[in-house]
Design a protein around this motif. Structure first.
Motif, PDB file in Angstrom:
ATOM      1  N   GLU A  90      -3.514   7.194   5.570  1.00  0.00           N
ATOM      2  CA  GLU A  90      -3.777   7.043   4.437  1.00  0.00           C
ATOM      3  C   GLU A  90      -3.949   8.603   3.694  1.00  0.00           C
ATOM      4  OE1 GLU A  90      -4.728   5.545   0.451  1.00  0.00           O
ATOM      5  OE2 GLU A  90      -4.147   4.469   2.476  1.00  0.00           O
ATOM      6  N   THR A 123      -0.528  10.764   4.026  1.00  0.00           N
ATOM      7  CA  THR A 123       0.708  10.238   3.100  1.00  0.00           C
ATOM      8  C   THR A 123       0.009  10.710   1.873  1.00  0.00           C
ATOM      9  OG1 THR A 123      -0.257   7.983   3.055  1.00  0.00           O
ATOM     10  CG2 THR A 123       1.673   8.755   4.650  1.00  0.00           C
ATOM     11  N   ARG A 124      -1.023  10.403   1.465  1.00  0.00           N
ATOM     12  CA  ARG A 124      -1.638  10.906  -0.176  1.00  0.00           C
ATOM     13  C   ARG A 124      -1.353  12.202  -0.161  1.00  0.00           C
ATOM     14  NH1 ARG A 124      -6.901   8.030  -2.289  1.00  0.00           N
ATOM     15  NH2 ARG A 124      -6.586   5.857  -1.807  1.00  0.00           N
ATOM     16  N   THR A 173      -6.198  -0.756   4.880  1.00  0.00           N
ATOM     17  CA  THR A 173      -6.434   0.422   5.624  1.00  0.00           C
ATOM     18  C   THR A 173      -7.558  -0.079   6.586  1.00  0.00           C
ATOM     19  OG1 THR A 173      -5.899   1.693   3.840  1.00  0.00           O
ATOM     20  CG2 THR A 173      -7.300   2.820   5.702  1.00  0.00           C
ATOM     21  N   VAL A 224     -10.466   8.991  -1.268  1.00  0.00           N
ATOM     22  CA  VAL A 224     -10.324   7.328  -0.629  1.00  0.00           C
ATOM     23  C   VAL A 224     -11.556   6.632  -0.688  1.00  0.00           C
ATOM     24  CG1 VAL A 224     -10.097   6.710   1.753  1.00  0.00           C
ATOM     25  CG2 VAL A 224      -8.739   8.428   1.238  1.00  0.00           C
ATOM     26  N   TYR A 256       2.876   3.454   3.951  1.00  0.00           N
ATOM     27  CA  TYR A 256       2.999   4.878   4.420  1.00  0.00           C
ATOM     28  C   TYR A 256       4.326   5.409   4.907  1.00  0.00           C
ATOM     29  CZ  TYR A 256      -1.780   3.916   4.606  1.00  0.00           C
ATOM     30  OH  TYR A 256      -3.277   3.480   4.594  1.00  0.00           O
ATOM     31  N   LEU A 311      -9.952   2.888  -1.826  1.00  0.00           N
ATOM     32  CA  LEU A 311      -9.462   2.773  -0.446  1.00  0.00           C
ATOM     33  C   LEU A 311      -8.598   1.285  -0.416  1.00  0.00           C
ATOM     34  CD1 LEU A 311      -9.323   3.416   2.405  1.00  0.00           C
ATOM     35  CD2 LEU A 311     -11.487   2.181   2.815  1.00  0.00           C
ATOM     36  N   PRO A 312      -7.471   1.276  -0.003  1.00  0.00           N
ATOM     37  CA  PRO A 312      -6.684  -0.104   0.244  1.00  0.00           C
ATOM     38  C   PRO A 312      -7.270  -1.093   1.413  1.00  0.00           C
ATOM     39  CG  PRO A 312      -5.200   1.781   0.284  1.00  0.00           C
ATOM     40  CD  PRO A 312      -6.733   2.420   0.367  1.00  0.00           C
ATOM     41  N   PRO A 328      -4.888   4.061  10.420  1.00  0.00           N
ATOM     42  CA  PRO A 328      -4.830   3.989   9.098  1.00  0.00           C
ATOM     43  C   PRO A 328      -5.262   5.094   8.253  1.00  0.00           C
ATOM     44  CG  PRO A 328      -4.806   1.631  10.236  1.00  0.00           C
ATOM     45  CD  PRO A 328      -5.323   2.606  11.010  1.00  0.00           C
ATOM     46  N   MET A 329      -6.628   5.130   8.375  1.00  0.00           N
ATOM     47  CA  MET A 329      -7.321   6.006   7.689  1.00  0.00           C
ATOM     48  C   MET A 329      -6.642   7.513   7.654  1.00  0.00           C
ATOM     49  SD  MET A 329      -9.999   6.217   5.421  1.00  0.00           S
ATOM     50  CE  MET A 329     -11.057   4.929   5.917  1.00  0.00           C
TER      51      MET A 329
END
Length: 462
Positions: free
Chosen positions: A340, A343-344, A131, A123, A144, A127-128, A336-337
């Motif tokens: 993230e 969902t990864r 996020t 991440v 997600y 990292l988007p 969000p973190m």
């Protein structure tokens, strides 16, 4: 013959353990009641012909076990009896080396730590920006939805993004659902022995809660129908797949029968599937049978990793906007973190690998528990996270919990999950995932020895 005060010759070695055991039996028998003041350490030591240190150690053990409470300047008092808001698990680690079979959690191993360390590194490298920068749930969480829907499909639920609310686990989903389906004064029904947070949560929201009778296949359709015929019911909460203290997985026929009653009386359904797809060959979800009225929620917390607080709430089409708004005002959005990472893991197969590992680990632990508890009337499921153990009539829940604590084991009382009169489902929940395998086996051996015993000092002293 009275239990309290004890006779000097009745004490066995070690004397502090025997004295503590006698206090517990006196509380269970009603000879010592909640609020009763105990003798001072010095007075009781003199009366029994033991050292003050012996009495002090017994009182200390009873205080740690939750039977006594010391008040500065006033003395020591009995603090026994069921508590309305008691959580079923040990809330702190003040018990030192206690074997904790009270907290429901998955089995953990070094591979979980390794997976999380790798995820954090990955991440950090990609990292988007949404996020960490977006404050709008529909922007931060949009990416997600697709992995979450894939996980739901594995759970047996097909949904569209419009019906999906991403949450920080099942409690957040349950709260948003209750706020959506009912208002103050409305009636919610649930298993009479069910989820321990449902009772305080409905109370805080001003909802009424009533328990429904159970048989070996879960909630009885007849009991559900009778309550609905007497007064309007807004929603039924159910744990159809092995999650309740009695690890029962409803048959497909029972699920269909309960759906039929819900449709007959226009009752909404809350399907709590916190363990997700951990049970193999389970029947179709209730949400798949009645998508028009079922609020289905699950998470990765129990079946993958406790710190991965990421969940999914699937709602009927007509409630999508209302549920999203209720979640917005109570939780704003899933973190969000965490979303993230979760969902990864779903997308790259890590979640599935950890799920299969968890199934195998729990299968081994259930087999080991069955060996230790052989001959006792316990209930379990092949990949379940806990065992339900009914108590024989001579044991009260309070007495057994206190005895288990004195012998170094914490268990969860049935009263913490019960919506009906105390004692109707006297038993204890033994969680299999929270301790290393050797400590789990030792804890189960202690519990088995105690439950096979009679609550007499001579039999229970070590």
């Amino acid at each position: 013959m009275t239990i309290w005060p004890p006779r000097r010759e009745a004490l066995r070695r070690p004397a502090y353990r025997s004295l503590a055991d006698t206090v517990i039996r006196a509380v269970s028998a009603g000879e010592l009641k909640s609020g009763d003041r105990m003798p001072t350490h010095r007075d009781l030591a003199y009366e029994l012909g033991v050292s003050v240190q012996t009495v002090s150690r017994a009182y200390d053990e009873l205080t740690r076990a939750g039977v006594l409470v010391g008040e500065v300047g006033r003395g020591t008092f009995v603090r026994a009896g069921p508590a309305e808001t008691r959580m079923p698990y040990v809330t702190d680690r003040q018990f030192g080396s206690i074997i904790d079979l009270s907290l429901l959690k998955p089995v953990l191993a070094p591979l979980h730590e390794e997976a999380m360390r790798k995820a954090l590194v990955d991440v950090a490298g990609s990292l988007p920006m949404t996020t960490i920068a977006s404050f709008r749930p529909n922007v931060a969480l949009r990416a997600y939805a697709e992995p979450a829907l894939d996980w739901l499909s594995l759970c047996g639920v097909e949904a569209s993004p419009a019906r999906l609310v991403l949450t920080n686990g099942n409690t957040a989903a349950m709260t948003a659902t209750l706020l959506t389906v009912a208002g103050p004064g409305d009636l919610i029904v649930a298993e009479e022995l069910g989820h321990h947070t449902l009772k305080p949560l409905t109370s805080y929201l001003g909802l009424r809660l009533r328990g429904l009778p159970l048989d070996e296949d879960g909630i009885t359709p007849e009991g559900f129908d009778r309550v609905c015929a007497r007064e309007p019911v807004k929603a039924i909460h159910m744990l159809p797949t092995g999650l309740a203290p009695k690890p029962v997985t409803m048959s497909a026929e029972r699920r269909a029968a309960l759906v039929a009653v819900a449709r007959k009386h226009d009752v909404l359904i809350m399907e709590n599937d916190a363990w997700g797809p951990i049970h193999p060959d389970r029947p179709p979800t209730v949400a798949s049978l009645a998508p028009e009225r079922t609020f289905y929620f699950t998470s990765l917390t129990k079946c993958i990793m406790p710190g991965l607080r990421f969940g999914c709430l699937v709602v009927p089409d007509t409630f999508a906007s209302a549920a999203a708004n209720r979640h917005l005002v109570t939780n704003w959005m899933a973190t969000p973190m965490i979303a993230e990472i979760a969902t990864r893991w779903i997308a790259d197969g890590t979640a599935r690998r950890l799920l299969e590992w968890q199934k195998a680990a729990l299968g081994e632990r259930n087999a080991a528990a069955a060996g230790v508890l052989a001959g006792l009337p316990f209930q379990s499921s092949p990949n379940g996270m806990h065992v339900w153990l009914p108590l024989p009539p001579e044991w009260s829940e309070e007495g057994f919990l206190a005895h288990a604590r004195l012998h170094g084991v914490a268990v969860a009382p049935g009263s913490s999950f019960c919506l009906t009169e105390p004692g109707r489902h006297a038993g204890v929940r033994l969680c299999l995932g929270g301790e290393p395998a050797d400590r789990l086996e030792l804890g189960l051996q202690i519990v088995a020895r105690l439950i096979r015993s009679r609550p007499e000092p001579a039999l229970l002293a070590i």
